[in-house]
Motif scaffolding. Structure first.
Motif, short mmCIF file in Angstrom:
data_model
loop_
_atom_site.label_atom_id
_atom_site.label_comp_id
_atom_site.label_asym_id
_atom_site.label_seq_id
_atom_site.Cartn_x
_atom_site.Cartn_y
_atom_site.Cartn_z
N LEU A 182 0.82 -1.20 0.00
CA LEU A 182 0.00 0.00 0.00
C LEU A 182 0.86 1.26 0.00
CD1 LEU A 182 -2.78 -1.17 2.47
CD2 LEU A 182 -3.11 -0.52 0.08
N GLU A 183 1.97 1.21 0.69
CA GLU A 183 2.86 2.38 0.71
C GLU A 183 3.48 2.63 -0.66
OE1 GLU A 183 6.63 3.99 3.38
OE2 GLU A 183 6.41 1.84 2.99
N ALA A 184 3.78 1.56 -1.40
CA ALA A 184 4.50 1.68 -2.67
C ALA A 184 3.61 2.06 -3.83
CB ALA A 184 5.22 0.37 -2.98
N GLN A 185 2.34 1.71 -3.78
CA GLN A 185 1.47 1.89 -4.94
C GLN A 185 0.90 3.29 -5.01
OE1 GLN A 185 -1.44 -1.19 -5.34
NE2 GLN A 185 0.04 -2.84 -5.31
N ILE A 186 0.74 3.78 -6.23
CA ILE A 186 0.19 5.11 -6.50
C ILE A 186 -1.28 4.97 -6.86
CG2 ILE A 186 0.28 7.10 -8.06
CD1 ILE A 186 3.27 6.63 -8.33
N ILE A 187 -2.10 5.87 -6.32
CA ILE A 187 -3.53 5.89 -6.63
C ILE A 187 -3.80 7.09 -7.53
CG2 ILE A 187 -5.86 5.93 -5.66
CD1 ILE A 187 -4.60 5.12 -2.97
N ASN A 188 -4.30 6.82 -8.73
CA ASN A 188 -4.63 7.88 -9.66
C ASN A 188 -6.06 8.34 -9.41
OD1 ASN A 188 -2.17 7.98 -11.20
ND2 ASN A 188 -2.74 5.99 -12.05
N ILE A 189 -6.22 9.64 -9.11
CA ILE A 189 -7.52 10.22 -8.84
C ILE A 189 -7.99 10.94 -10.10
CG2 ILE A 189 -8.84 11.74 -7.34
CD1 ILE A 189 -7.57 9.33 -5.93
N PRO A 190 -9.13 10.53 -10.69
CA PRO A 190 -9.58 11.13 -11.95
C PRO A 190 -9.74 12.64 -11.88
CG PRO A 190 -10.85 9.16 -11.45
CD PRO A 190 -10.01 9.45 -10.24
N GLU A 191 -10.22 13.16 -10.75
CA GLU A 191 -10.47 14.60 -10.64
C GLU A 191 -9.22 15.40 -10.32
OE1 GLU A 191 -12.00 12.26 -9.01
OE2 GLU A 191 -14.08 12.25 -9.70
#
Length: 410
Positions: free
Chosen positions: A327-336
């Motif tokens: 969870l620390e390593a992964q990036i979350i792309n936020i559409p907005e």
């Protein structure tokens, strides 16, 4: 006379249940569970028997060819409907049309080359073969995709096997005695139609019961899951764990309580849609990281639970650390947002527990460990304290996020 009455009753049963199946399928909307296929199967077989009554006996005509084709198309429709019931998205009309054309041509060839006896023998042999294949499919389903319906599938296999055996005997009688074996007043024909009439009375309500059971199971599953993440909710977690402890004697379980760090700040800064995206991301990582058989749950807000079954303390800590690191390593792309987001979690681990009655105690112990992990700086895995350590269990609980710092962004 008796056989004629039985065939008439059989036609009435088939057509009435065809209409009932069709009405049920209309009410099921997008998830028809094969009821429209079953309706068509009943309709085809009912029309075939109507044509048989109109013919009055073995004959060579266009109606007779249609009769034989419809008789064999009906079990194909039933088989396709069963596949739909178990979630296999098989087509309907193309295989039925291809079969109707091929078998009609085969009837003409057999009639011209071998005579009417061979054509009726072919009908009995093909009926026996199709129902044999259907029984094999049901038996295969009991071992694979229909394990939850073991008793029902065995019941259906026995009934279908009866049709298979009767058609095989009819084939033998036609080969030995010619078309006289098909006379309506023949004792074998009477037995055959008694069995078919009984089947037409028993099977349709049984199919309706299966559909109701599947709908009930679906409703129970919906009630046991969090609608956003599709993980188990607290109720579903308790039921699944209770079932596990009631059906197995095994090593104790461990409970991991995960809390998303700075979740209030994420909502305040990026909006609630970003917060929802973070929760779904954590749920997906939790689902893919958990081992087969482990239980995953969202118990409210930004808190998640993972219950590790059939493992030891070292294995639990390895799993928790792997989950935290992923969870620390992964990036979350936020559409907005043009700025991708990273999130971290703090994980508290409970001592081992061995019954559903100990679940609440394990939850409190993991919550106390989680609070200590947050006090130590977050983004860590915190070991449990003994369940009798009341000072830890009575400590203030986490969740006051006013003093939390901003989440890491990239």
């Amino acid at each position: 006379m008796v056989a004629t009455i039985l065939v008439g009753m059989l036609c009435a049963h088939l057509l009435c249940f065809s209409a009932m199946f069709l009405l049920i399928s209309k009410r099921l909307h997008g998830k028809k569970m094969g009821m429209d296929f079953f309706a068509l199967g009943n309709l085809l077989l009912g029309l075939a028997y109507i044509l048989q009554l109109a013919e009055g006996g073995p004959t060579w005509s266009a109606a007779s060819v249609i009769n034989h084709t419809l008789t064999l198309a009906s079990p194909i429709a039933y088989w396709l409907g069963a596949m739909r019931f178990f979630g296999r998205m098989v087509p309907l009309w193309r295989p039925l049309i291809v079969f109707a054309v091929v078998y009609s041509c085969a009837q003409v060839l057999v009639q011209w080359s071998l005579g009417p006896t061979a054509r009726y023998a072919m009908l009995a042999a093909m009926s026996s073969l199709l129902f044999f294949l259907m029984a094999l499919t049901v038996i295969h389903g009991v071992r694979t995709f229909a394990k939850d319906l073991y008793a029902e599938m065995v019941f259906f296999a026995l009934l279908i096997s009866g049709i298979c055996v009767l058609n095989a005997l009819k084939f033998i009688k036609i080969v030995d005695g010619g078309l006289d074996a098909l006379q309506m007043d023949n004792s074998f024909q009477t037995v055959f139609y008694i069995y078919m009439s009984s089947l037409a009375t028993i099977l349709p309500p049984s199919i309706v019961w299966l559909v109701l059971r599947r709908l009930t199971d679906d409703l129970r599953d919906v009630a046991a899951r969090d609608p956003m993440t599709q993980l188990l909710n607290r109720r579903g977690l308790s039921e699944a764990l209770q079932l596990f402890f009631h059906t197995r004697t095994t090593a104790p379980a461990y409970l991991l309580l995960l809390d998303v760090d700075h979740f209030k700040h994420i909502n305040d800064t990026y909006g609630h849609s970003a917060g929802d995206a973070v929760l779904c991301h954590v749920a997906q990582v939790l689902r893919t990281t958990a081992r087969r058989g482990d239980l995953t749950s969202r118990i409210g807000g930004e808190e998640f639970v993972l219950i590790c079954l059939d493992t030891d303390e070292a294995g639990v800590f390895r799993l928790a650390e792997r989950l935290r690191a992923m969870l620390e390593a992964q990036i979350i792309n936020i559409p907005e947002s043009s700025q991708p987001l990273r999130c971290t979690v703090t994980i508290g681990i409970s001592p081992p527990f061995s019954s559903i009655a100990e679940l609440e105690g394990a939850m409190r112990a993991a919550d106390a460990a989680l609070y200590r992990g947050k006090a130590a700086g977050r983004n860590c895995v915190q070991a449990p304290l003994p369940l009798n350590d009341h000072s830890a269990l009575d400590a203030d609980k986490p969740g006051m996020l006013a003093h939390e710092t901003a989440p890491t962004t990239t």
